[in-house]
Scaffold this active site. Structure first.
Site, PDB file in Angstrom:
ATOM      1  N   TYR A 105       0.875  -1.172   0.000  1.00 37.34           N
ATOM      2  CA  TYR A 105       0.000   0.000   0.000  1.00 37.34           C
ATOM      3  C   TYR A 105       0.912   1.222   0.000  1.00 37.34           C
ATOM      4  O   TYR A 105       1.470   1.596   1.030  1.00 37.34           O
ATOM      5  CB  TYR A 105      -0.931  -0.020   1.220  1.00 37.34           C
ATOM      6  CG  TYR A 105      -1.818   1.193   1.352  1.00 37.34           C
ATOM      7  CD1 TYR A 105      -2.394   1.788   0.247  1.00 37.34           C
ATOM      8  CD2 TYR A 105      -2.084   1.730   2.611  1.00 37.34           C
ATOM      9  CE1 TYR A 105      -3.214   2.898   0.366  1.00 37.34           C
ATOM     10  CE2 TYR A 105      -2.910   2.839   2.752  1.00 37.34           C
ATOM     11  CZ  TYR A 105      -3.471   3.414   1.631  1.00 37.34           C
ATOM     12  OH  TYR A 105      -4.281   4.522   1.763  1.00 37.34           O
ATOM     13  N   ASP A 144      -2.275  -1.168  -4.091  1.00 39.02           N
ATOM     14  CA  ASP A 144      -2.661   0.211  -4.371  1.00 39.02           C
ATOM     15  C   ASP A 144      -1.365   1.009  -4.418  1.00 39.02           C
ATOM     16  O   ASP A 144      -0.776   1.317  -3.386  1.00 39.02           O
ATOM     17  CB  ASP A 144      -3.589   0.723  -3.270  1.00 39.02           C
ATOM     18  CG  ASP A 144      -3.920   2.207  -3.419  1.00 39.02           C
ATOM     19  OD1 ASP A 144      -3.437   2.837  -4.373  1.00 39.02           O
ATOM     20  OD2 ASP A 144      -4.650   2.734  -2.554  1.00 39.02           O
ATOM     21  N   HIS A 242     -12.246   1.620  -4.127  1.00 36.70           N
ATOM     22  CA  HIS A 242     -11.447   0.909  -5.114  1.00 36.70           C
ATOM     23  C   HIS A 242     -12.196  -0.343  -5.532  1.00 36.70           C
ATOM     24  O   HIS A 242     -13.054  -0.845  -4.805  1.00 36.70           O
ATOM     25  CB  HIS A 242     -10.109   0.461  -4.518  1.00 36.70           C
ATOM     26  CG  HIS A 242      -9.192   1.563  -4.118  1.00 36.70           C
ATOM     27  ND1 HIS A 242      -8.018   1.836  -4.775  1.00 36.70           N
ATOM     28  CD2 HIS A 242      -9.262   2.466  -3.099  1.00 36.70           C
ATOM     29  CE1 HIS A 242      -7.394   2.850  -4.189  1.00 36.70           C
ATOM     30  NE2 HIS A 242      -8.128   3.246  -3.165  1.00 36.70           N
TER      31      HIS A 242
END
Length: 252
Positions: A105, A144, A242
């Site tokens: 992340y 991400d 998302h």
């Protein structure tokens, strides 16, 4: 093998919005999540047949990653380089006989770009780590990554130039990573496809109008690129701001 990655924007919230239905439907070999936003003991997932590996942020309700897998790894690592801790819970590496599985992340540089210098240092350190792993065996890297690499990767590129996630510096770091021996799996199969995104603002009607960004990726070592059989996003799957991204490899 099937791989899924999803920024769930809080696993406890996502569990109330169909996470488990989607998880079971996918029946993935590896299911990675980012932004779990929980601490140890705050959520218990019953996932028969899966190993669970969590990296919690020290700060409550913030960041965090996890990997759920059918395949027990040789080793698990939290951190990069010589470190096996990372206080924001942003990275997990699983080592297998034939590859490394890494979920991340990536730090957001913030709307005012206050965190951009830290972000760029993170990118350099992570790239060095991935290159080091790649020298030993192939790498499957997902998460991400908080950057739209090219203009084709977001709806309104011109008006977003210089904004967080679409700065020259952030995009350049992605270019450098790919030039270091890695392949963006989605673009490998769909080099010119437009209007396929993985994140949408919660502002009214933005997702319905598909005004989004592609900032969630599966990136693989170049030598794995011929094994890619599918790389897509499940943009109709709700539960977060998302959507999940999916990779299928003909690789053991």
């Amino acid at each position: 093998m099937k791989f899924v990655s999803w920024n769930v924007n809080g696993i406890r919230a996502c569990l109330k919005k169909g996470f488990m239905d989607y998880f079971h439907e996918m029946d993935a070999d590896f299911f990675c999540i980012q932004e779990s936003k929980c601490q140890a003991g705050q959520v218990e997932l019953e996932l028969p047949g899966y190993e669970q590996y969590w990296n919690y942020a020290l700060r409550k309700g913030y960041s965090g990653t996890a990997i759920f897998t059918k395949h027990k790894p040789l080793r698990v690592k939290y951190g990069v380089g010589d470190k096996d801790t990372e206080e924001e819970g942003r990275i997990i590496t699983l080592e297998y006989e034939n590859f490394y599985m890494v979920t991340v992340y990536t730090p957001n540089s913030k709307r005012d770009l206050a965190r951009l210098p830290y972000r760029l240092e993170w990118e350099d350190e992570l790239r060095a780590y991935l290159v080091e792993l790649d020298a030993k065996k192939p790498v499957i890297y997902c998460g991400d990554l908080n950057v739209a690499h090219e203009a084709i990767d977001l709806k309104n590129a011109k008006s977003n130039i210089g904004n967080s996630g679409f700065t020259t510096e952030e995009r350049g770091k992605m270019t450098t990573l790919l030039a270091s021996g890695f392949t963006d799996s989605f673009r490998a199969l769909h080099p010119d496809m437009t209007d396929r995104f993985t994140w949408w603002s919660y502002m009214s009607k933005v997702r319905e109008r598909n005004i989004g960004w592609r900032i969630d990726y599966f990136i693989v070592s170049n030598r794995l690129a011929p094994a890619i059989t599918e790389a897509t996003m499940h943009d109709q799957q709700l539960g977060s701001d998302h959507c999940p991204v999916v990779l299928e490899l003909d690789y053991a």
